[in-house]
Design a protein around this motif. Structure first.
Motif, PDB file in Angstrom:
ATOM      1  N   PHE A 150       1.068  -1.112  -0.114  1.00 53.11           N
ATOM      2  CA  PHE A 150       0.056   0.038   0.182  1.00 53.11           C
ATOM      3  C   PHE A 150       0.711   1.184  -0.021  1.00 53.11           C
ATOM      4  O   PHE A 150       0.448   2.428  -0.303  1.00 53.11           O
ATOM      5  N   ALA A 151       1.918   1.046   0.375  1.00 50.18           N
ATOM      6  CA  ALA A 151       2.947   2.274   0.305  1.00 50.18           C
ATOM      7  C   ALA A 151       3.826   2.598  -0.922  1.00 50.18           C
ATOM      8  O   ALA A 151       4.401   3.288  -1.020  1.00 50.18           O
ATOM      9  N   GLY A 152       3.429   1.559  -2.049  1.00 48.76           N
ATOM     10  CA  GLY A 152       3.892   1.503  -3.098  1.00 48.76           C
ATOM     11  C   GLY A 152       5.350   1.176  -3.291  1.00 48.76           C
ATOM     12  O   GLY A 152       6.124   1.187  -4.341  1.00 48.76           O
ATOM     13  N   GLU A 153       5.772   0.285  -2.199  1.00 45.56           N
ATOM     14  CA  GLU A 153       7.193  -0.178  -2.256  1.00 45.56           C
ATOM     15  C   GLU A 153       7.278  -1.659  -2.439  1.00 45.56           C
ATOM     16  O   GLU A 153       8.253  -2.255  -2.725  1.00 45.56           O
ATOM     17  N   LEU A 154       6.053  -2.349  -2.562  1.00 45.92           N
ATOM     18  CA  LEU A 154       6.441  -3.604  -2.856  1.00 45.92           C
ATOM     19  C   LEU A 154       5.282  -4.198  -4.160  1.00 45.92           C
ATOM     20  O   LEU A 154       4.242  -3.687  -4.195  1.00 45.92           O
TER      21      LEU A 154
END
Length: 161
Positions: A53-57
């Motif tokens: 959800f943080a756009g990191e995965l």
């Protein structure tokens, strides 16, 4: 089976795990179960969901435990895992890919029965022409997930962070 609930931008997500891995992810808080703090695979799933959800995965790395579903449903669920992050396929394209080009509606039923939403990305399957139809978490959640992935994929493709 152990259950935990985690917060997300699309509301609470109820996670379930058995001895083999993550076996459930449902939108909302499941009322008929007892929740515990995330531990083991549930803790890993909570961490990975937070990063997603943080756009990191962009790819989950979790042991999954799917013990139900017809052969067709399992084929559709597997196909979902091959749709690249930030991309979509139509119900008809998925039906053709699993060997039954006339089964677009059955693909929709399989999507609805997906036991591990988000991680097994049923949100990446859309109607003909890219139309948003059907989603267990609601169409606003589907739009959010597709927008999240599309934005991250765009930034990565163009050298952004």
């Amino acid at each position: 089976m152990r259950w935990s609930v985690v917060d997300s931008p699309v509301g609470p997500l109820s996670l379930a795990a058995d001895e083999a891995g993550l076996c459930g992810l449902r939108f909302g808080t499941v009322t008929e179960v007892e929740f515990a703090p995330p531990a083991g695979v549930l803790a890993v799933a909570a961490t990975q969901l937070s990063a997603y959800f943080a756009g990191e995965l962009t790819d989950f790395d979790l042991p999954l435990s799917v013990r139900r579903g017809s052969e067709f449903e399992r084929a559709v669920w597997h196909r979902m895992t091959t749709i690249p992050y930030g991309e979509t396929e139509t119900y008809g394209e998925v039906a053709a890919a699993v060997g039954d080009p006339e089964a677009a509606r059955a693909v929709g039923v399989a999507c609805n029965r997906n036991p591990i939403a988000v991680v097994v990305p049923c949100h990446r399957i859309v109607g003909a022409g890219g139309k948003l139809v059907g989603f267990g978490g609601g169409l606003p959640a589907k739009r959010f997930l597709l927008d999240l992935e599309g934005g991250v994929a765009f930034r990565r493709a163009w050298g952004g962070t």
